[in-house]
Enzyme design. Structure first.
Site, PDB file in Angstrom:
ATOM      1  N   GLU A  87      34.158  19.833  37.007  1.00 45.27           N
ATOM      2  CA  GLU A  87      35.312  19.536  36.171  1.00 45.27           C
ATOM      3  C   GLU A  87      36.231  20.755  36.120  1.00 45.27           C
ATOM      4  O   GLU A  87      35.770  21.897  36.257  1.00 45.27           O
ATOM      5  CB  GLU A  87      34.885  19.191  34.738  1.00 45.27           C
ATOM      6  CG  GLU A  87      34.189  17.859  34.594  1.00 45.27           C
ATOM      7  CD  GLU A  87      33.774  17.581  33.163  1.00 45.27           C
ATOM      8  OE1 GLU A  87      33.439  16.426  32.874  1.00 45.27           O
ATOM      9  OE2 GLU A  87      33.804  18.512  32.331  1.00 45.27           O
ATOM     10  N   ARG A  97      21.636  10.051  21.282  1.00 43.33           N
ATOM     11  CA  ARG A  97      20.548  10.502  20.413  1.00 43.33           C
ATOM     12  C   ARG A  97      21.147  11.099  19.160  1.00 43.33           C
ATOM     13  O   ARG A  97      22.369  11.265  19.054  1.00 43.33           O
ATOM     14  CB  ARG A  97      19.711  11.560  21.136  1.00 43.33           C
ATOM     15  CG  ARG A  97      20.573  12.715  21.651  1.00 43.33           C
ATOM     16  CD  ARG A  97      19.761  13.832  22.244  1.00 43.33           C
ATOM     17  NE  ARG A  97      20.554  14.789  22.996  1.00 43.33           N
ATOM     18  CZ  ARG A  97      21.296  15.759  22.468  1.00 43.33           C
ATOM     19  NH1 ARG A  97      21.362  15.895  21.157  1.00 43.33           N
ATOM     20  NH2 ARG A  97      21.967  16.587  23.239  1.00 43.33           N
ATOM     21  N   HIS A 114      27.296  28.128  26.643  1.00 40.46           N
ATOM     22  CA  HIS A 114      27.671  26.724  26.540  1.00 40.46           C
ATOM     23  C   HIS A 114      26.807  25.961  25.539  1.00 40.46           C
ATOM     24  O   HIS A 114      26.764  24.731  25.555  1.00 40.46           O
ATOM     25  CB  HIS A 114      27.612  26.028  27.900  1.00 40.46           C
ATOM     26  CG  HIS A 114      28.227  26.821  29.009  1.00 40.46           C
ATOM     27  ND1 HIS A 114      29.555  27.182  28.999  1.00 40.46           N
ATOM     28  CD2 HIS A 114      27.690  27.360  30.137  1.00 40.46           C
ATOM     29  CE1 HIS A 114      29.810  27.895  30.095  1.00 40.46           C
ATOM     30  NE2 HIS A 114      28.713  28.023  30.783  1.00 40.46           N
TER      31      HIS A 114
END
Length: 781
Positions: A224, A317, A259
């Protein structure tokens, strides 16, 4: 002013027999999230069943659950048993569980596991296997949205199945550097790398694919465009089997390292209402397309320059940071998960539709890691865990949550994630929430394992977070140098001096407590009259205290006062010990006698100055004290080899300054102690010496310093228990400074071992081998 009520715990639906449909829940997870699910089960009257390995036999969540099942050792031939879906389902059937809650991580986004659970006749507290399979894989999720919801904005990138280097390299050139590599099958910061130019693509891709394969079972990655001025904002969804999908508002998660999120807040303080509602609409569109059931999170990247948002992924989740959404909406999200799994209709839940934010919430993740070493994971024994809820007055603790499964004595293992505690606060405004969180962290004590405790406080204190709301995901990288400093004091010299004094005071009390008449003597009685030949100024009661991080030394002299019968009041004179100048010595002529002579001269001069000083001594009044002994269970081992230690709370008054201090201590060895002071928000470690033992330590240190200066640079040892994932050099290969020699993995994190000197490579450990802390990995000859 906003008011905060207790969380709404939605009751579990009942069957035709009038009994709750879900009465027994097996938790297919461990630690903090297991404790969190247990807490809601308890509120609902549901029996909770924990599973645990050998490393968790003494863990808090195992004790908290109503029942617990041992699933064997952590290191089994077939892998970690927490990831063995068939075994977990078999156990659930054996114990009669009505439902399984997967938590987060492990099997929580595994479509095959979800399918197996449902096929066994057990309810899954989570989304359908179809939703997981479509949304749990980033590539499939993007392909699905392009086909079914082209209006959803996607970051420019590459999500084809082609994974060869040539294809990915061509796509990276097309997208334009910098780019982000992401593991297609997972999240949580695993398998993610920023690549700023093509020269590093191969190495970063290899690492991302390796980490993705081990963590998620698939090495597939996508590319990306990297947005440098971006915010990570996510929307909490809740859906049911009737096609209803609602939002529980949004969260800001831009304070990240590697991250991975470390501080989250809700709602996002930067977004305006127009952008917020557009994002909610997109999230609900995605949820309804998949007929999403249960809790899920749609994550977005927001380009703050262009004020545009882009879809990132859906986490199928419950999220680590779900707590802050609970705090601003008032709903217990775990209870809603159970409600939906039991067949409940969300339209029947009062006030869920059109929920609005109430106040502001912040979560901080306390992680076992070293920010000073690029957040390298840390291991060992938690020698003291005292949350602020055990220290602060009750009026400071309203709307404060600690979610954790650690306690004093917990051993942090390399097999598990580095996050050990979540701290959550709520307040009527963001400014008040930041202030409250800072107070709570300052008054929380975690000793024995390196953590990001002080680093979190520095983040909260930084103007770029405290008063600004336009911070981005580069907040930590851009400000790391400042964030590594203590946010409360510029110079720790005075603090080191007073805490060193406390350390000496503490060890002198221990000496007396361990003596034969300790049971009949007051805690600090040993300080009165502790002397040899009072008339001899060189024989006065003296301690030498060394602050471990700085290496600075302080001489503490305890004057003998005849007639002083109050052992709660003592006096001391402090003086820094000058560095011991060993420069006249050389490797070939150095002897212990030579070192001793130089040491003796330096110490004697310092003691003479102390004896002749007219400075007013510090008067220490012990207002309150206690000492307790802690021991590790006999069947538990720690990498620090700490099996028994002392903890103490000490309230003193020091005059002429700094006045009243309340300190929290824990010994590290028989002659070292950590002292936590809320004035600096952390603990400092001190080594305690008599003049004799200090001289011996100096001799040993000098001998070590004068060993081969490059030995540590040439021999690379494991910084912790780890597994050798990849060896990038062959024996006898030429090595340059900065070359990657091998890659190890610990606590779910890959770590590169870099060459510090030129030479010839020699591997000692084998690829795939698990090694202990301190084991030699490789060498550069």
């Amino acid at each position: 002013m906003a008011l905060k009520k207790s969380l709404i715990v939605t009751p579990t639906p009942r069957g035709a027999d009038g009994l709750p449909i879900i009465r027994r829940v097996l938790i297919a997870n461990r630690a903090e999230i297991a404790s969190r699910v247990v807490a809601t089960c308890r509120r609902l009257g549901i029996i909770s069943i924990a599973i645990y390995t050998d490393l968790d036999k003494h863990s808090l969540y195992v004790e908290e659950a109503d029942e617990a099942v041992y699933i064997g050792p952590i290191d089994q031939p077939e892998g970690n048993p927490h990831q063995n879906g068939k075994k977990i389902v078999a156990i659930a059937l054996q114990v009669g569980a009505d439902a399984i809650h997967p938590g987060y991580g492990y099997l929580s986004e595994n479509a095959d596991f979800a399918k197996h659970v449902l096929e066994s006749g057990i309810k899954l507290i989570g989304p359908s296997p179809y939703a997981i399979s479509v949304l749990g894989d980033k590539r499939q999720a993007k392909e699905f949205l392009i086909s079914h919801a082209p209006e959803v904005p996607l970051i420019p990138g590459h999500s084809d199945s082609a994974q060869d280097l040539k294809s990915l390299s061509n796509e990276a050139e097309r997208i334009g550097y910098p780019i982000m590599i992401k593991a297609s099958a997972g999240g949580g910061g695993r398998g993610m790398r920023i690549v700023r130019d093509k020269t590093s693509l191969l190495d970063e891709l290899s690492r991302a694919q390796s980490e993705a394969k081990r963590t998620f079972g698939s090495a597939d990655c996508l590319l990306e465009k990297y947005i440098s001025r971006g915010k990570h904002v996510e929307v909490q969804l809740m859906g049911d089997s009737f096609g209803n999908v609602f939002t529980l508002l949004d969260r800001e998660c831009s304070v990240q390292r590697r991250h991975q999120k470390v501080i989250e807040e809700a709602p996002c303080p930067w977004m305006d209402e127009e952008l917020r509602q557009a994002m909610y609409k997109t999230a609900i569109t995605i949820g309804k397309l998949l007929k999403y059931e249960g809790a899920g999170t749609v994550e977005f990247m927001v380009d703050i320059e262009e004020r545009k948002y882009y879809f990132l992924e859906v986490n199928t989740r419950i999220q680590v940071e779900h707590c802050i959404s609970e705090e601003i909406t008032g709903f217990d999200i775990v209870a809603l998960q159970i409600f939906v799994a039991a067949g409940g209709n969300l339209k029947d839940v009062p006030n869920l539709q059109g929920v609005v934010a109430n106040g502001h919430a912040i979560e901080c993740r306390l992680c076992a890691e070293s920010p000073e070493q690029d957040f390298l994971p840390a291991l060992g024994t938690v020698q003291r865990w005292t949350p602020a809820t055990d220290i602060l007055a009750a009026h400071h603790l309203t709307n404060v949550r600690f979610e954790s499964s650690i306690r004093t004595g917990t051993v942090i293992s390399s097999y598990f994630d580095s996050m050990i505690v979540k701290v959550i606060v709520w307040a009527p405004s963001r400014a008040a929430a930041v202030e409250k969180m800072s107070l709570v962290l300052r008054n929380t004590v975690c000793i024995g394992v390196q953590t990001n405790h002080l680093f979190l406080q520095a983040c909260l204190a930084h103007p770029g977070f405290r008063t600004a709301i336009d911070y981005t995901t580069s907040f930590i990288p851009d400000n790391k140098e400042v964030l590594l400093r203590n946010p409360y004091v510029e110079n720790l010299e005075e603090t080191r001096k007073f805490l060193g004094l406390v350390s000496a005071l503490f060890f002198r009390s221990i000496a007396k407590r361990q003596s034969k008449d300790a049971a009949t003597t007051r805690t600090f009685a040993s300080l009165r009259g502790f002397r040899n030949q009072v008339s001899d100024s060189s024989n006065v009661p003296v301690d030498i205290i060394q602050e471990r991080s700085s290496g600075s030394n302080i001489v503490v002299k305890w004057p003998y006062t005849r007639g002083n019968t109050d052992s709660s009041i003592v006096q001391a004179i402090l003086k820094p010990l000058p560095p011991i100048d060993t420069s006249p010595l050389s490797d070939s002529t150095t002897s212990h006698v030579s070192i001793a002579k130089i040491y003796s001269a330096t110490v004697s001069q310092t003691l003479a100055k102390l004896s002749n000083t007219r400075s007013q001594p510090y008067t220490i009044t012990i207002l309150k004290s206690n000492v307790q002994t802690h021991k590790l269970p006999a069947d538990i081992t720690s990498s620090q080899q700490v099996s028994e230690w002392l903890v103490s709370d000490l309230t003193i008054d020091v005059q002429p300054s700094p006045g009243k201090l309340t300190l929290h201590l824990a010994t590290d060895t028989s002659s070292s102690v950590f002292v936590h002071a809320n004035s600096i928000g952390t603990a400092l470690a001190f080594n305690y010496f008599t003049p004799l033992t200090f001289g011996l330590s100096l001799s040993a240190a000098f001998s070590n310093d004068n060993a081969s200066a490059t030995t540590s640079q040439r021999i690379h040892k494991a910084p912790m228990p780890c597994k050798v994932l990849d060896v990038l050099k062959k024996d006898a290969d030429a090595v340059e400074v900065g070359d990657v020699l091998c890659v190890i993995e610990s606590m779910k994190m890959e770590i590169k071992v870099l060459a510090e000197v030129q030479g010839t490579f020699r591997m000692v450990a084998k690829e795939g081998e698990s090694v202990a802390e301190g084991a030699i990995l490789c060498a550069v000859d």
